[in-house]
Design an enzyme around this catalytic site. Structure first.
Site, PDB file in Angstrom:
ATOM      1  N   ASP A 230      -1.535   4.392   6.439  1.00 15.38           N
ATOM      2  CA  ASP A 230      -0.491   5.965   5.273  1.00 15.38           C
ATOM      3  C   ASP A 230      -0.885   7.061   6.365  1.00 15.38           C
ATOM      4  OD1 ASP A 230       0.970   5.734   3.776  1.00 15.38           O
ATOM      5  OD2 ASP A 230       0.108   6.176   1.680  1.00 15.38           O
TER       6      ASP A 230
ATOM      7  N   LYS B 121       7.999  -2.224  -0.230  1.00 12.46           N
ATOM      8  CA  LYS B 121       6.920  -1.968   0.568  1.00 12.46           C
ATOM      9  C   LYS B 121       7.113  -3.756   1.412  1.00 12.46           C
ATOM     10  CE  LYS B 121       5.008   2.380   0.213  1.00 12.46           C
ATOM     11  NZ  LYS B 121       4.178   2.765   0.093  1.00 12.46           N
TER      12      LYS B 121
ATOM     13  N   GLN C 181      -1.744   3.519  -3.597  1.00 17.96           N
ATOM     14  CA  GLN C 181      -0.293   4.266  -4.526  1.00 17.96           C
ATOM     15  C   GLN C 181      -0.472   5.163  -5.375  1.00 17.96           C
ATOM     16  OE1 GLN C 181       2.902   3.029  -3.067  1.00 17.96           O
ATOM     17  NE2 GLN C 181       3.662   5.212  -3.730  1.00 17.96           N
TER      18      GLN C 181
END
Length: 301
Positions: free
Chosen positions: A126, A59, A103
């Site tokens: 997200d 990322k 994460q």
């Protein structure tokens, strides 16, 4: 959905489309930077799970490619709930952080729902905060000016950019996880897409029948090889989103496996591989969420 199809399937090239999206984003970031807004992506990584470490590193490489600033917070595997909460509060307050992710999965003993709910909804890169999922539920007939779940959005973008028409299509989703299974139906059912969604999982009584009637199968159960060739309608679109770790008993080595078994490519009309299918698209759509948040802040959107 390819009528009269005899195989083999055409590739849904997630890596190639993701590269195109990043090229598009680089120009949008350039415009933002000229206006004094440099988008910043933050990540909170707890522990050293190899898959998570690699994914977070990827990322940040993506960020460098398009001009997005990177903000990393790495915590030990034994980090407490309080330490994770403090890291979230830090990024919530950081003006350089446009959006960020925690994460997943988190270590045992950490309340994932508490963590997700603590994220500032406007910085939820997200798209998994309950407020943003709620907005997706309520605003089915209008554009949603808030982050959308990355992997579901990536699945739809991947199909649309390959010219697959989802209007009126029968879509079977296999899996009920937070990141894909529970949320993708919300997006597919919106009036700008108009798909008809059947939600299934590994305990569905006749999963094979539910899949055989589908124009599109999105496999996100995390059970290796669950979707076999006899479960797929000829010409159907199949997206392999599930990830499992399989250990070879003879060598002890572990490899990643998807939900789609060998042989499906001989029946399906379109197939996303795993890896190099939806994964690169998810990372690209994460960047899209960050850039869109910066554009909202800059008054461009």
């Amino acid at each position: 959905m390819r009528k009269g199809w005899n195989g083999p399937a055409r590739l849904l090239d997630g890596a190639g489309i993701a590269a195109t999206i990043k090229d598009e984003l680089a120009e949008r970031v350039r415009v933002l930077t000229e206006r004094g807004y440099t988008p910043g992506l933050g990540t909170i990584l707890v522990g050293t799970d190899p898959g998570s470490v690699a994914y977070v590193a990827g990322k940040h490489r993506d960020c460098a490619e398009v001009g997005i600033a990177s903000i990393r917070v790495d915590l030990d595997a034994d980090a407490t709930q309080e330490q994770i909460d403090a890291a979230i509060d830090q990024l919530n307050a950081d003006p350089a952080c446009t959006g960020y992710i925690v994460q997943l999965p988190l270590p045992r003993g950490i309340d994932q729902n508490t963590v997700l709910e603590r994220i500032d909804p406007d910085k939820d890169a997200d798209g998994l905060h309950p407020m943003n999922l709620g907005r997706a539920v309520l605003r089915v007939s209008e554009p949603i000016e808030s982050p959308l779940p990355c992997t579901p959005r990536a699945c739809i973008e991947l199909m649309q950019r390959h010219g697959i028409d989802l209007e009126g299509a029968d879509v079977t989703v296999v899996g009920r996880g937070t990141t894909v299974g529970r949320s993708i139906g919300l997006l597919l059912g919106r009036k700008d897409i108009n798909a008809t969604v059947t939600s299934c999982h590994t305990r569905t009584r006749d999963l094979a029948a539910a899949c055989r009637g589908a124009d599109v199968i999105i496999a996100a159960s995390g059970q290796a090889g669950l979707i076999t060739a006899d479960m797929v309608k000829p010409g159907a679109v199949v997206l392999d989103v599930g990830v499992s770790r399989i250990t070879d008993p003879s060598t002890g080595k572990t490899r990643l496996a998807g939900d789609v078994a060998d042989g499906v490519d001989e029946v399906a009309g379109w197939l996303s591989p795993n890896p190099a299918g939806v994964g690169p698209m998810t990372r690209a759509l994460l960047l899209v969420n960050v850039v869109e948040a910066a554009e909202r802040r800059a008054g461009i959107r």
